[in-house]
Design a protein around this motif. Structure first.
Motif, PDB file in Angstrom:
ATOM      1  N   GLN A  95      -4.191  -0.051  -1.617  1.00 47.95           N
ATOM      2  CA  GLN A  95      -4.024   0.666  -0.356  1.00 47.95           C
ATOM      3  C   GLN A  95      -2.568   1.092  -0.225  1.00 47.95           C
ATOM      4  OE1 GLN A  95      -6.313   1.368   2.574  1.00 47.95           O
ATOM      5  NE2 GLN A  95      -4.555   2.763   2.632  1.00 47.95           N
ATOM      6  N   THR A 110      -1.871   7.771   4.447  1.00 47.50           N
ATOM      7  CA  THR A 110      -2.505   6.683   3.712  1.00 47.50           C
ATOM      8  C   THR A 110      -3.382   7.239   2.600  1.00 47.50           C
ATOM      9  OG1 THR A 110      -4.460   6.581   5.163  1.00 47.50           O
ATOM     10  CG2 THR A 110      -2.545   5.225   5.780  1.00 47.50           C
ATOM     11  N   SER A 112      -6.058   5.407  -0.808  1.00 53.01           N
ATOM     12  CA  SER A 112      -6.569   4.132  -1.320  1.00 53.01           C
ATOM     13  C   SER A 112      -7.613   4.357  -2.394  1.00 53.01           C
ATOM     14  CB  SER A 112      -7.186   3.310  -0.180  1.00 53.01           C
ATOM     15  OG  SER A 112      -8.311   3.984   0.364  1.00 53.01           O
ATOM     16  N   ARG A 128      -7.973  -0.263   5.427  1.00 50.00           N
ATOM     17  CA  ARG A 128      -7.336   0.809   6.197  1.00 50.00           C
ATOM     18  C   ARG A 128      -6.851   0.267   7.538  1.00 50.00           C
ATOM     19  NH1 ARG A 128      -8.497   6.525   6.928  1.00 50.00           N
ATOM     20  NH2 ARG A 128      -9.656   6.430   4.964  1.00 50.00           N
TER      21      ARG A 128
END
Length: 244
Positions: A95, A110, A112, A128
């Motif tokens: 992540q 973000t 991942s 998350r």
């Protein structure tokens, strides 16, 4: 000790099932081996840079090299924190939370990935939640960005659970073919409305300068800790999408 010079090694994010942290060298090797096993079906490409098209050995090496690269290139003005995700002490995925000029813009992004055998178990939603809590409660962010190609239904599902809203589209060429990416944006207010996973943070206080935050930022940090939805501890312990 290393933590005196690189306090990020003491940063821990915890959810009911997961721990997110920087890996040891052996754990980084495990992450590379997990990528070599496979992340997605071969007939689609969820990443802007198709690094998973590499042969398994090269794919594993690229994960290791990318991790070292992001550590070596770190600056308070341009950082990417690649946290390995552990479930019951087993490496399950990666992540990332990243930002440019965070101290001024207060915006993060973000990305991942999960090993194929750990998908469809709710882990993506939980990991998350961990980095969103770091962003909003820990670093006092204002917005979080994400994105996914149109055929990546699982990524959209995770984003919608956390309250993201559509923020436009981008057109790219992936594997020599046009691909449409949908941008997603999460405001602080919507995060507060949708947060549902308890998250705790350990070891953040000494890391704040690495994120471009000065001592003046700590007032905002302390205010964030009083908000509902998670526990933040400043104690220190010693112990593009998905692009490696």
């Amino acid at each position: 000790m290393l933590i005196d010079h690189w306090p990020l090694v003491g940063l821990r994010l915890s959810t009911p099932r997961l721990e997110l942290r920087l890996p040891s060298e052996d754990e980084l090797a495990e992450l590379g081996e997990l990528a070599a096993e496979g992340i997605h079906e071969p007939d689609r490409m969820p990443f802007l840079v198709p690094w998973t098209d590499l042969p398994p050995g090269d794919r594993a090496r690229s994960v290791v090299q990318h991790h070292w690269l992001r550590r070596g290139n770190w600056s308070p003005e341009n950082w990417a924190l690649n946290l390995v995700v552990f479930a019951h002490d087993q490496v399950v995925g990666l992540q990332t939370i990243a930002a440019r000029d965070f101290a001024m813009l207060r915006e993060v992004s973000t990305a991942s990935w999960l090993g194929a055998r750990f998908q469809r178990q709710g882990i993506g939603t939980e990991m998350r939640a961990a980095v969103l809590h770091l962003a909003f409660a820990g670093l006092n962010a204002l917005e979080a960005m994400s994105g996914a190609f149109e055929d990546n239904a699982s990524s959209f599902t995770v984003s919608m659970k956390h309250g993201y809203e559509l923020d436009g589209v981008e057109r790219h060429v992936v594997r020599g073919q046009p691909a449409v990416m949908r941008r997603l944006r999460l405001t602080r207010a919507r995060w507060e409305m949708h947060q549902h996973v308890p998250v705790s943070i350990v070891g953040l206080s000494s890391c704040l300068p690495m994120f471009g935050l000065s001592d003046d930022s700590r007032a905002g940090l302390q205010e964030a800790t009083r908000r509902p939805g998670g526990v933040l501890s400043s104690a220190t312990t010693r112990s593009r999408p998905g692009e490696p």
